[in-house]
Design a protein around this motif. Sequence first.
Motif, PDB file in Angstrom:
ATOM      1  N   PRO A 186     -46.509 -25.847  98.406  1.00 14.97           N
ATOM      2  CA  PRO A 186     -46.589 -27.272  98.090  1.00 14.97           C
ATOM      3  C   PRO A 186     -45.212 -27.902  97.928  1.00 14.97           C
ATOM      4  O   PRO A 186     -44.234 -27.213  97.611  1.00 14.97           O
ATOM      5  CB  PRO A 186     -47.310 -27.255  96.735  1.00 14.97           C
ATOM      6  CG  PRO A 186     -46.780 -26.015  96.070  1.00 14.97           C
ATOM      7  CD  PRO A 186     -46.495 -25.015  97.167  1.00 14.97           C
ATOM      8  N   GLY A 187     -45.146 -29.197  98.121  1.00 15.73           N
ATOM      9  CA  GLY A 187     -43.889 -29.886  97.880  1.00 15.73           C
ATOM     10  C   GLY A 187     -43.993 -31.341  98.273  1.00 15.73           C
ATOM     11  O   GLY A 187     -45.016 -31.802  98.790  1.00 15.73           O
ATOM     12  N   SER A 188     -42.893 -32.056  98.021  1.00 19.22           N
ATOM     13  CA  SER A 188     -42.838 -33.461  98.416  1.00 19.22           C
ATOM     14  C   SER A 188     -42.419 -33.568  99.886  1.00 19.22           C
ATOM     15  O   SER A 188     -42.809 -34.506 100.578  1.00 19.22           O
ATOM     16  CB  SER A 188     -41.822 -34.212  97.554  1.00 19.22           C
ATOM     17  OG  SER A 188     -42.125 -34.057  96.191  1.00 19.22           O
TER      18      SER A 188
ATOM     19  N   ALA B  52     -47.550 -33.218  98.856  1.00 16.74           N
ATOM     20  CA  ALA B  52     -48.101 -33.940  97.705  1.00 16.74           C
ATOM     21  C   ALA B  52     -47.994 -35.441  97.942  1.00 16.74           C
ATOM     22  O   ALA B  52     -46.981 -35.920  98.459  1.00 16.74           O
ATOM     23  CB  ALA B  52     -47.327 -33.559  96.447  1.00 16.74           C
TER      24      ALA B  52
ATOM     25  N   ASN C  37     -47.650 -37.702  95.666  1.00  8.71           N
ATOM     26  CA  ASN C  37     -46.477 -38.032  94.832  1.00  8.71           C
ATOM     27  C   ASN C  37     -46.093 -39.508  94.828  1.00  8.71           C
ATOM     28  O   ASN C  37     -44.909 -39.837  94.947  1.00  8.71           O
ATOM     29  CB  ASN C  37     -45.257 -37.228  95.341  1.00  8.71           C
ATOM     30  CG  ASN C  37     -45.022 -35.995  94.492  1.00  8.71           C
ATOM     31  OD1 ASN C  37     -45.731 -35.771  93.517  1.00  8.71           O
ATOM     32  ND2 ASN C  37     -44.037 -35.201  94.854  1.00  8.71           N
TER      33      ASN C  37
ATOM     34  N   LYS D 142     -43.230 -40.782  92.640  1.00  4.33           N
ATOM     35  CA  LYS D 142     -41.836 -40.418  92.946  1.00  4.33           C
ATOM     36  C   LYS D 142     -41.173 -41.410  93.903  1.00  4.33           C
ATOM     37  O   LYS D 142     -39.990 -41.276  94.194  1.00  4.33           O
ATOM     38  CB  LYS D 142     -41.787 -39.013  93.561  1.00  4.33           C
ATOM     39  CG  LYS D 142     -41.723 -37.893  92.531  1.00  4.33           C
ATOM     40  CD  LYS D 142     -41.201 -36.622  93.165  1.00  4.33           C
ATOM     41  CE  LYS D 142     -41.045 -35.501  92.162  1.00  4.33           C
ATOM     42  NZ  LYS D 142     -40.662 -34.229  92.823  1.00  4.33           N
TER      43      LYS D 142
ATOM     44  N   PHE E  90     -52.278 -33.202  99.776  1.00  2.81           N
ATOM     45  CA  PHE E  90     -53.137 -33.080  98.598  1.00  2.81           C
ATOM     46  C   PHE E  90     -52.712 -34.073  97.530  1.00  2.81           C
ATOM     47  O   PHE E  90     -51.558 -34.512  97.482  1.00  2.81           O
ATOM     48  CB  PHE E  90     -53.139 -31.643  98.038  1.00  2.81           C
ATOM     49  CG  PHE E  90     -51.926 -31.283  97.221  1.00  2.81           C
ATOM     50  CD1 PHE E  90     -50.714 -30.995  97.831  1.00  2.81           C
ATOM     51  CD2 PHE E  90     -51.990 -31.237  95.834  1.00  2.81           C
ATOM     52  CE1 PHE E  90     -49.593 -30.667  97.073  1.00  2.81           C
ATOM     53  CE2 PHE E  90     -50.877 -30.914  95.064  1.00  2.81           C
ATOM     54  CZ  PHE E  90     -49.677 -30.624  95.696  1.00  2.81           C
TER      55      PHE E  90
ATOM     56  N   GLY F 127     -53.771 -34.854  93.171  1.00  4.24           N
ATOM     57  CA  GLY F 127     -54.408 -34.189  92.031  1.00  4.24           C
ATOM     58  C   GLY F 127     -53.728 -32.875  91.735  1.00  4.24           C
ATOM     59  O   GLY F 127     -52.594 -32.618  92.187  1.00  4.24           O
ATOM     60  N   LEU F 128     -54.428 -32.021  91.007  1.00  4.63           N
ATOM     61  CA  LEU F 128     -53.819 -30.772  90.550  1.00  4.63           C
ATOM     62  C   LEU F 128     -53.657 -29.765  91.686  1.00  4.63           C
ATOM     63  O   LEU F 128     -54.590 -29.530  92.464  1.00  4.63           O
ATOM     64  CB  LEU F 128     -54.659 -30.138  89.450  1.00  4.63           C
ATOM     65  CG  LEU F 128     -54.579 -30.761  88.061  1.00  4.63           C
ATOM     66  CD1 LEU F 128     -55.506 -30.044  87.100  1.00  4.63           C
ATOM     67  CD2 LEU F 128     -53.139 -30.737  87.530  1.00  4.63           C
ATOM     68  N   LEU F 129     -52.487 -29.142  91.713  1.00  7.38           N
ATOM     69  CA  LEU F 129     -52.203 -28.129  92.739  1.00  7.38           C
ATOM     70  C   LEU F 129     -53.185 -26.956  92.652  1.00  7.38           C
ATOM     71  O   LEU F 129     -53.662 -26.452  93.671  1.00  7.38           O
ATOM     72  CB  LEU F 129     -50.754 -27.643  92.539  1.00  7.38           C
ATOM     73  CG  LEU F 129     -50.299 -26.495  93.395  1.00  7.38           C
ATOM     74  CD1 LEU F 129     -50.365 -26.841  94.876  1.00  7.38           C
ATOM     75  CD2 LEU F 129     -48.888 -26.086  93.011  1.00  7.38           C
TER      76      LEU F 129
ATOM     77  N   ARG G 208     -43.074 -20.965  96.043  1.00  3.42           N
ATOM     78  CA  ARG G 208     -42.022 -21.936  95.737  1.00  3.42           C
ATOM     79  C   ARG G 208     -40.682 -21.316  96.104  1.00  3.42           C
ATOM     80  O   ARG G 208     -40.467 -20.114  95.932  1.00  3.42           O
ATOM     81  CB  ARG G 208     -42.024 -22.287  94.238  1.00  3.42           C
ATOM     82  CG  ARG G 208     -43.243 -23.066  93.797  1.00  3.42           C
ATOM     83  CD  ARG G 208     -43.254 -24.498  94.260  1.00  3.42           C
ATOM     84  NE  ARG G 208     -42.266 -25.336  93.573  1.00  3.42           N
ATOM     85  CZ  ARG G 208     -41.983 -26.596  93.946  1.00  3.42           C
ATOM     86  NH1 ARG G 208     -42.553 -27.149  94.996  1.00  3.42           N
ATOM     87  NH2 ARG G 208     -41.101 -27.297  93.272  1.00  3.42           N
TER      88      ARG G 208
ATOM     89  N   MET H 272     -43.533 -24.824  85.520  1.00  4.64           N
ATOM     90  CA  MET H 272     -44.635 -25.176  86.416  1.00  4.64           C
ATOM     91  C   MET H 272     -45.514 -23.950  86.704  1.00  4.64           C
ATOM     92  O   MET H 272     -46.747 -24.033  86.689  1.00  4.64           O
ATOM     93  CB  MET H 272     -44.061 -25.736  87.723  1.00  4.64           C
ATOM     94  CG  MET H 272     -45.047 -26.587  88.470  1.00  4.64           C
ATOM     95  SD  MET H 272     -44.247 -27.663  89.650  1.00  4.64           S
ATOM     96  CE  MET H 272     -43.827 -26.527  90.926  1.00  4.64           C
TER      97      MET H 272
ATOM     98  N   MET I  89     -47.578 -23.102  83.620  1.00  8.65           N
ATOM     99  CA  MET I  89     -48.633 -24.100  83.397  1.00  8.65           C
ATOM    100  C   MET I  89     -49.741 -23.928  84.422  1.00  8.65           C
ATOM    101  O   MET I  89     -50.931 -23.961  84.078  1.00  8.65           O
ATOM    102  CB  MET I  89     -48.037 -25.519  83.475  1.00  8.65           C
ATOM    103  CG  MET I  89     -49.041 -26.607  83.204  1.00  8.65           C
ATOM    104  SD  MET I  89     -49.950 -26.378  81.657  1.00  8.65           S
ATOM    105  CE  MET I  89     -48.776 -27.015  80.473  1.00  8.65           C
ATOM    106  N   ASN I  90     -49.366 -23.691  85.663  1.00  3.97           N
ATOM    107  CA  ASN I  90     -50.386 -23.474  86.698  1.00  3.97           C
ATOM    108  C   ASN I  90     -51.203 -22.215  86.400  1.00  3.97           C
ATOM    109  O   ASN I  90     -52.409 -22.192  86.603  1.00  3.97           O
ATOM    110  CB  ASN I  90     -49.745 -23.383  88.088  1.00  3.97           C
ATOM    111  CG  ASN I  90     -49.387 -24.756  88.635  1.00  3.97           C
ATOM    112  OD1 ASN I  90     -50.004 -25.753  88.256  1.00  3.97           O
ATOM    113  ND2 ASN I  90     -48.400 -24.817  89.500  1.00  3.97           N
TER     114      ASN I  90
HETATM  115  O1  PNS Z   1     -40.998 -30.661  96.287  1.00  2.01           O
HETATM  116  P1  PNS Z   1     -41.290 -30.914  94.830  1.00  2.01           P
HETATM  117  O2  PNS Z   1     -41.186 -32.394  94.537  1.00  2.01           O
HETATM  118  O3  PNS Z   1     -40.445 -30.062  93.920  1.00  2.01           O
HETATM  119  O4  PNS Z   1     -42.830 -30.478  94.593  1.00  2.01           O
HETATM  120  C1  PNS Z   1     -43.413 -30.611  93.324  1.00  2.01           C
HETATM  121  C2  PNS Z   1     -44.933 -30.401  93.414  1.00  2.01           C
HETATM  122  C3  PNS Z   1     -45.549 -31.392  94.387  1.00  2.01           C
HETATM  123  C4  PNS Z   1     -45.207 -28.997  93.886  1.00  2.01           C
HETATM  124  C5  PNS Z   1     -45.505 -30.581  91.973  1.00  2.01           C
HETATM  125  O5  PNS Z   1     -45.143 -31.838  91.483  1.00  2.01           O
HETATM  126  C6  PNS Z   1     -47.022 -30.457  91.940  1.00  2.01           C
HETATM  127  O6  PNS Z   1     -47.557 -29.364  91.988  1.00  2.01           O
HETATM  128  N1  PNS Z   1     -47.729 -31.598  91.855  1.00  2.01           N
HETATM  129  C7  PNS Z   1     -49.185 -31.620  91.816  1.00  2.01           C
HETATM  130  C8  PNS Z   1     -49.694 -32.028  90.445  1.00  2.01           C
HETATM  131  C9  PNS Z   1     -49.839 -30.833  89.537  1.00  2.01           C
HETATM  132  O7  PNS Z   1     -50.561 -29.902  89.787  1.00  2.01           O
HETATM  133  N2  PNS Z   1     -49.089 -30.890  88.420  1.00  2.01           N
HETATM  134  C10 PNS Z   1     -49.074 -29.820  87.458  1.00  2.01           C
HETATM  135  C11 PNS Z   1     -48.048 -28.759  87.837  1.00  2.01           C
HETATM  136  S1  PNS Z   1     -47.511 -27.965  86.398  1.00  2.01           S
END
Ligand code: PNS
Length: 183
Positions: free
Chosen positions: A31-33, A60, A62, A65, A93, A95-97, A111, A125, A128-129
């Motif tokens: 995942p990423g921006s 994402a 996002n 951002k 996507f 919402g939540l990853l 990552r 992150m 938390m995930n």
């Molecule tokens: O490329 P990035 O901006 O570092 O990616 C960050 C990303 C998109 C992976 C992160 O913000 C994400 O997982 N967003 C989805 C929302 C989510 O699940 N948030 C809780 C993660 S602790």
Amino acid sequence: MASSRKPVIRHSAFHFPIPLRFSRMRRAIYPGSFDPVTNGHLDVIERARKLFDEVVVAVAHNDEKQPLFSLEQRLDLLRETVGQIDNVRIAEFSGLLVEFARDQAAGAVIRGLRAVSDFEFEFQMALMNRNLNAAVETIFLMPKEEYTYLSSRIVKEIARLGGNVSTFVPGCVAKALSGKFSQ
Ligand code: PNS
């Protein structure tokens, strides 16, 4: 003429999740921006696809951002660079990853870890995930040393100030950046 592009999987209320018990595939989400995709991202995708049957590069939404490139532009640039690779799929996507990972029957999140400075945020992150869904494991991959200082943010800044970014990003991204900043 039929398009050779692979379809983008959209994650929405109407999307049918792939049940994990029916999937023997080792699938990972990256995942990423991707605002925009850089050679560092490509290096991570290349490493990940050797470890998994399928890598889903997940962009994402996002919206908070305020990305330079729209979601469609970010997806298009990825399609142009990695869209034709066999075991790489591009998706979006919101919402939540971990929810997206579950819908895709993916057991891992990839990552890239470039330097110690990335660690704190990535650690937070990942934990938390894991707390949200312990079935999804986060795996960190280190890109080539020459990409450790590379980020989408720095590439955008160089391009905005008229610098040459052609060694840091794929050709289509360099072109898209110069298009953005020559306007
Ligand atoms: O490329 P990035 O901006 O570092 O990616 C960050 C990303 C998109 C992976 C992160 O913000 C994400 O997982 N967003 C989805 C929302 C989510 O699940 N948030 C809780 C993660 S602790």
